[in-house]
Design a protein around this motif. Structure first.
Motif, PDB file in Angstrom:
ATOM      1  N   VAL A 232      -0.985  -2.587   4.809  1.00  0.00           N
ATOM      2  CA  VAL A 232      -0.302  -1.947   5.935  1.00  0.00           C
ATOM      3  C   VAL A 232       1.196  -1.914   5.678  1.00  0.00           C
ATOM      4  O   VAL A 232       1.856  -0.877   5.840  1.00  0.00           O
ATOM      5  CB  VAL A 232      -0.606  -2.694   7.252  1.00  0.00           C
ATOM      6  CG1 VAL A 232       0.275  -2.157   8.384  1.00  0.00           C
ATOM      7  CG2 VAL A 232      -2.076  -2.549   7.625  1.00  0.00           C
ATOM      8  N   PHE A 233       1.742  -3.052   5.272  1.00  0.00           N
ATOM      9  CA  PHE A 233       3.185  -3.112   5.021  1.00  0.00           C
ATOM     10  C   PHE A 233       3.596  -2.178   3.884  1.00  0.00           C
ATOM     11  O   PHE A 233       4.556  -1.408   4.009  1.00  0.00           O
ATOM     12  CB  PHE A 233       3.593  -4.554   4.697  1.00  0.00           C
ATOM     13  CG  PHE A 233       5.066  -4.713   4.434  1.00  0.00           C
ATOM     14  CD1 PHE A 233       5.957  -4.859   5.492  1.00  0.00           C
ATOM     15  CD2 PHE A 233       5.566  -4.697   3.142  1.00  0.00           C
ATOM     16  CE1 PHE A 233       7.313  -4.981   5.263  1.00  0.00           C
ATOM     17  CE2 PHE A 233       6.923  -4.813   2.897  1.00  0.00           C
ATOM     18  CZ  PHE A 233       7.798  -4.966   3.960  1.00  0.00           C
ATOM     19  N   LEU A 234       2.860  -2.224   2.775  1.00  0.00           N
ATOM     20  CA  LEU A 234       3.227  -1.416   1.610  1.00  0.00           C
ATOM     21  C   LEU A 234       3.095   0.079   1.891  1.00  0.00           C
ATOM     22  O   LEU A 234       3.997   0.874   1.568  1.00  0.00           O
ATOM     23  CB  LEU A 234       2.354  -1.798   0.416  1.00  0.00           C
ATOM     24  CG  LEU A 234       2.570  -3.196  -0.160  1.00  0.00           C
ATOM     25  CD1 LEU A 234       1.514  -3.501  -1.219  1.00  0.00           C
ATOM     26  CD2 LEU A 234       3.970  -3.321  -0.745  1.00  0.00           C
ATOM     27  N   TRP A 235       1.989   0.488   2.519  1.00  0.00           N
ATOM     28  CA  TRP A 235       1.738   1.910   2.741  1.00  0.00           C
ATOM     29  C   TRP A 235       2.724   2.486   3.757  1.00  0.00           C
ATOM     30  O   TRP A 235       3.263   3.575   3.557  1.00  0.00           O
ATOM     31  CB  TRP A 235       0.290   2.103   3.195  1.00  0.00           C
ATOM     32  CG  TRP A 235      -0.232   3.492   3.110  1.00  0.00           C
ATOM     33  CD1 TRP A 235      -0.620   4.294   4.145  1.00  0.00           C
ATOM     34  CD2 TRP A 235      -0.459   4.257   1.921  1.00  0.00           C
ATOM     35  NE1 TRP A 235      -1.071   5.506   3.684  1.00  0.00           N
ATOM     36  CE2 TRP A 235      -0.986   5.513   2.318  1.00  0.00           C
ATOM     37  CE3 TRP A 235      -0.262   4.018   0.559  1.00  0.00           C
ATOM     38  CZ2 TRP A 235      -1.320   6.504   1.398  1.00  0.00           C
ATOM     39  CZ3 TRP A 235      -0.593   5.017  -0.346  1.00  0.00           C
ATOM     40  CH2 TRP A 235      -1.112   6.231   0.074  1.00  0.00           C
ATOM     41  N   CYS A 236       2.964   1.751   4.845  1.00  0.00           N
ATOM     42  CA  CYS A 236       3.889   2.245   5.872  1.00  0.00           C
ATOM     43  C   CYS A 236       5.331   2.240   5.355  1.00  0.00           C
ATOM     44  O   CYS A 236       6.099   3.168   5.640  1.00  0.00           O
ATOM     45  CB  CYS A 236       3.765   1.405   7.140  1.00  0.00           C
ATOM     46  SG  CYS A 236       2.202   1.619   8.017  1.00  0.00           S
ATOM     47  N   ALA A 237       5.708   1.209   4.616  1.00  0.00           N
ATOM     48  CA  ALA A 237       7.062   1.172   4.061  1.00  0.00           C
ATOM     49  C   ALA A 237       7.262   2.289   3.044  1.00  0.00           C
ATOM     50  O   ALA A 237       8.327   2.927   2.988  1.00  0.00           O
ATOM     51  CB  ALA A 237       7.323  -0.187   3.413  1.00  0.00           C
TER      52      ALA A 237
END
Length: 496
Positions: A358-363
């Motif tokens: 979630v963090f990697l894809w959204c960032a």
């Protein structure tokens, strides 16, 4: 616990919204404005409705019921996605919109009539024929898309996918026409026709993208950072049309023109306010946390996005082309019936690697959309740059909702192609944007540069008598000022 998380989610949204509004770059043209609206609708408003009013339409259709822990995990993941996307996007997209279009750009805009006509003559017939073909199949009940029951993937069985999606080009064509004709009363006729044709096919995303793009470019033309009350009202009308078309998949729209047709659509029954699948990303996220990784035993590690490489190859050229993702770790249909599910941006991250995903894809895509904003805001807003940004920015809404790379690329091809053909038509007809040798021109472009537009370059002619007088005027006025004021202010140079 879940009630506390819902409250924390609301407070987080308020904090991120205030942080955004306090930025100099805050406007309706900013990608984070769209993400805030998306998150507020599906992850702030809907959780209390689902929880307190007992919305269960999607739970029943998908044949699953998440535990409170899985519901809490889903909401926490969306909150992490909001933070990751927002901070990355705001860090990159920091340049305010300046509305600094020059006279050269406006003159070039007036010369786009013939290139636009050539582009429209080349592309519109194909797009209209694709739309009418879809009408014919929907009226007869034959249908072009067959859904595979084992994977939930729709497969085109009657025509080429490129031809089927070519209808998307009508949206950019309608927006460009309205902009070139400067939003006169007849400028909106192509958009209205596109909404009618698109509504008759039951697909609403394309005309929604075109309507939002039209609003954005009108807003820019009016030199406004935020929409007026009238624009908000017009947006509500479009949302109403969106909802009506979704109820019967275009059956009523087609009924205005044909008397007999086959009812091939499935109603959602007595769905309450925001209970249907259009805004069901909360339940879709809960389904992902319900299945992954406890039941699947693994994630996909972002390899599902390899579909972006296999999707462009026509099935007629690749007999064994895989349905959907080329590398499959599991099937979500082993744990329920998630038909029509859109994973959303944070949902795709969870699908790939849980909270870390979630963090990697959204960032990542906070950075991508931020860079796209900077490309527009920092550069000189030439005609093609302006059109490209206003037409493609609404695509972010669809991407936030779907979260899958292949969806964005599928739309991107047909939204950009009219701009490519328009640029080629300009070159073919000898209409070229002048090259600026002095770092760009704003509202104060020199008349000498204007005289060079027809030749395709900007000349560096010496200023005439009137120009010399205008340049000398500030100095003459300054001589009449007190010496102390003159020395303090002239040292900084002329104001630009």
């Amino acid at each position: 616990m879940y009630e506390a998380v819902m409250l924390a989610n609301l407070l987080l949204w308020i904090i991120m919204a205030v942080l955004f509004i306090r930025q100099p770059a805050a406007s309706a043209f900013h990608p984070f404005a769209f993400y805030l609206a998306f998150h507020f609708l599906v992850f702030v408003i809907r959780p209390p409705l689902v929880y307190y009013r007992g919305y269960d339409l999607i739970y029943t259709a998908y044949q699953f019921q998440p535990s409170m822990a899985e519901k809490t995990t889903a909401l926490l993941a969306t909150m992490l996605g909001l933070i990751a996307f927002g901070l990355t996007n705001l860090h990159i997209a920091r340049t305010p919109i300046s509305f600094s279009r020059g006279r050269v750009d406006e003159i070039m805009r007036n010369r786009l009539g013939k290139p636009f006509l050539l582009m429209a003559l080349l592309l519109a017939p194909v797009a209209v024929y694709s739309m009418l073909t879809s009408w014919a199949t929907d009226i007869s009940g034959a249908g072009q898309m067959i859904t595979d029951s084992a994977t939930g993937i729709a497969v085109n069985t009657q025509s080429n996918g490129y031809f089927y999606e070519s209808r998307l080009m009508l949206g950019p064509i309608a927006v460009i026409f309205a902009w070139i004709t400067r939003f006169r009363w007849y400028s909106f006729i192509p958009l209205i026709l596109f909404i009618i044709l698109g509504g008759g096919t039951g697909t609403r995303g394309p005309f929604m993208l075109a309507a939002v793009a039209m609003g954005l470019i009108w807003l820019y033309e009016s030199r406004r950072l935020w929409p007026s009350a009238k624009m908000v009202l017009a947006g509500l009308v479009v949302l109403g049309v969106f909802n009506l078309v979704g109820q019967d998949r275009g059956y009523a729209v087609r009924g205005l023109f044909v008397e007999e047709q086959v009812e091939s659509w499935e109603s959602e029954g007595d769905a309450r306010f925001l209970e249907g699948m259009d805004a069901g990303n909360l339940e879709y996220m809960e389904y992902l946390t319900y299945a992954i990784p406890e039941r699947t035993g693994t994630y996909t590690y972002f390899l599902g996005n390899l579909q972006a490489l296999t999707e462009p190859v026509p099935r007629v050229l690749w007999e064994g082309k895989p349905l959907g993702e080329p590398i499959k770790f599991f099937s979500l249909f082993d744990y329920g019936t998630p038909m029509g599910m859109t994973r959303s941006l944070p949902g795709e991250g969870w699908y790939s690697l849980g909270f870390a995903g979630v963090f990697l894809w959204c960032a990542l895509f906070g950075g991508v959309w931020g860079a796209f904003y900077e490309y527009f805001a920092r550069g000189r807003p030439t005609n093609l740059r302006l059109l490209a940004y206003m037409i493609l920015l609404p695509l972010s809404i669809l991407f936030y909702r779907d979260g899958v790379l292949v969806t964005m690329l599928r739309f991107l091809i047909f939204l950009v192609f009219p701009l490519i053909v328009l640029n080629l038509s300009m070159r073919l007809l000898g209409v070229r944007t002048p090259r600026l040798t002095s770092g760009g021109m704003g509202s104060g472009d020199a008349p000498a540069a204007l005289s060079a537009v027809g030749s395709g370059h900007v000349s560096q002619a010496a200023p005439n008598r009137a120009q010399k007088a205008r340049l000398a005027a500030p100095t003459a006025i300054a001589r009449k000022l007190p010496r102390a004021y003159r020395s303090r202010n002239l040292a900084a140079g002329p104001r630009r």
